[in-house]
Design an enzyme around this catalytic site. Sequence first.
Site, short mmCIF file in Angstrom:
data_model
loop_
_atom_site.label_atom_id
_atom_site.label_comp_id
_atom_site.label_asym_id
_atom_site.label_seq_id
_atom_site.Cartn_x
_atom_site.Cartn_y
_atom_site.Cartn_z
N ASP A 148 0.85 -1.19 0.00
CA ASP A 148 0.00 0.00 0.00
C ASP A 148 0.88 1.24 0.00
O ASP A 148 1.98 1.22 -0.55
CB ASP A 148 -0.94 -0.04 1.22
CG ASP A 148 -2.29 0.62 0.96
OD1 ASP A 148 -2.29 1.83 0.65
OD2 ASP A 148 -3.32 -0.06 1.07
N HIS B 191 -3.80 6.10 3.32
CA HIS B 191 -4.46 4.89 2.82
C HIS B 191 -3.84 3.62 3.42
O HIS B 191 -4.55 2.73 3.91
CB HIS B 191 -4.37 4.88 1.29
CG HIS B 191 -5.23 3.88 0.60
ND1 HIS B 191 -4.83 2.59 0.36
CD2 HIS B 191 -6.48 3.98 0.07
CE1 HIS B 191 -5.78 1.94 -0.29
NE2 HIS B 191 -6.80 2.76 -0.49
N SER C 133 -11.16 -0.71 -0.97
CA SER C 133 -9.89 -0.68 -0.23
C SER C 133 -10.11 -0.91 1.26
O SER C 133 -9.21 -1.37 1.95
CB SER C 133 -9.21 0.69 -0.41
OG SER C 133 -8.58 0.79 -1.65
#
Length: 679
Positions: free
Chosen positions: A61, A136, A465
């Site tokens: 990620d 994220h 996600s």
Amino acid sequence: MLTSEQAQQLSKKESVISIFESKTNQVHTTRSWDFLNIDSLHQYNQLTIDATSDVIVGVIDTGVWPESESFSDEGLGSVPERFKGECVVGDHFTLANCNRKLVGARFYLKGFEAEHGPLESQNKTFFRSVRDTEGHGSHTASTIAGSLVPNVSLSGMARGSARGGAPTARLAIYKACWFDECTDADLLQAFDDATNDAVDVISLSVGQSPPQPNFFNDAISIGSFHAFRKGVLVSASAGNSGLPGTVANVAPWILTVAASSIDREFNSNVRLGTSKTLKGFSLNPLRMDAYYAVIDASTAVAPGASAANASFCKENTLDSALIKGKIVVCTIETVIDDRRSKSIVVREGGGVGMILIDPIAREVGFQFVIPATLIGQNEAKELQAYLTTEKNPVAKIYPTTTVLNTRPAPKMAVFSSMGPNIITPDIIKPDITAPGVNILAAWSPLASEATAERSVNYNIISGTSMSCPHVSAVATIIKSCHPSWSPSAIKSAIMTTATVLDNTGIPILRDPSSSPTTPFDYGSGHINPIAALNPGLIYDFDSNDIIDFLCSTGASIAGIQNLTGETLTCKNPPNPPYNLNYPSIGVANMNGIVSVLRTVTYFGDGPTVYIAFVDNPEGVNAVVTPNKLEFKETGEKMAFRVDFIPYKNSKGSFVFGELTWNNGIHNVRSPIGLNVVSI
């Protein structure tokens, strides 16, 4: 970066398996684990606190914010000896930033810089290290294995204890994404390292924009195949394109995760001057102390702009003299509009608030730089009537309140990508759905663009996600309880125990209009962690079965060798592709009667008998032979056949049903999807 001539020369070398152009991929909590009843795992399965502590999850990620309390290693034992990874130091990231929770840290940027130039040229905040500036990666990692952190919220919203689904598992971080983009070259390197570092599960909330190419020139498909072959389960997001045929990461060796809601809403309501309240949705911590005049953006057109563009609150379309000090009513133009930017446009024109008419994504939480909220079609009609009839309309936007135990839930998220699988349509994709709407988890305090210019340590965001790490966590728990299980066994356990009913007991619906759903929305259904730990029967397959499957799809030997890195031959004749021992059953091109073969492995105590029950797809009769499976001991395998006998053409679309094996304790359910071309 190689020229085409250099690539051609390199491809001739014996040590080079394949060469393909590197493409760019995009990166696709408190209440959610309560909604999944994760705490009952300890109660019903006697899981000790250490049960997951030897399982290592690799997260590919945007990196991690190591100072987050979610990554505390308090109470954890020493790092598992089998872990071969490293803590790679870099810009603002030292060996001290790794611990017994964050056991590994690596980063990759050569691919990104070869395609996009130096990181510095992006004119954005970054660190040449695993440190996360986008949030994220911290969010996904903490959703999987974040330590318990009490009294967490986003500016008071969603307050509760934040934790991952497997809070004692270990995390190895592989930063392959920069500014929310991840190149194939960097992803492949990350997969390679994660697999060799001996992680147990890889979680990947990343994918290509549709349409996905074939498996043989796709880094995620290639990297995940090699992980699968080494016994590592790869859980990946299905994508946020929201339309039929857009599902990403569809290789059968990947566990593909769709997104759905939980039983929580974030309401930021609008009170009109008439005392009428309109229900709104937003992540709005800002308080309005008074009523303000309301103006429709289409009546506040800047010179030279069109009323249509002004109604969408586009840049340079609003007359600041008309909107100053007022609440502006804007309208969504397309589902992919940047909603946050509309609030910036209103603020720059002197507006004090925004009401956004957004029937599509109103229940997805957005953050804005001024008090703002989203309303649906019915509320919009009431608002327009008020603006039309009232000479001096006024309103007040209230800060968000968190509402729990909402019904129905789950609902499929409006953005969640749907099947059919356009590469190998006999494999139903996605595989599963999990919470992915308005999820609270750890964040990078530097990633304030996404949080309306407010620096936060925990953030609420939505996407596949967010659903992917929920499934990765459940896979981690299963791996801890069944260390010898293969990736496909874990996948089977998750899929065959999923539920297709919401908390009102009716079939799961899809936002925004509560439309009916099919396995192309949710795969096998909504994840059920408790049931997945003890599924009863397992559909298992290995890399040799995958190669047979790929041969049966008509793929070239060269293409398959691109994927496997080995010379091989295909069986002649090949098995039909629908005979891969997958936990769901799909036949994409059905001409007349088709017989599908499957084998199940029994996991349980003592002898048992399973009986088959079929919910027939429309226009098809299904016959299971044998329809009774008598097992004597755990580990025993039994094969069965399902004959599909069509009596009606499905006219180019799929028809759905299900096969359930039941022994009085377990329901082992497989969705069925058939495209009946001829009878």
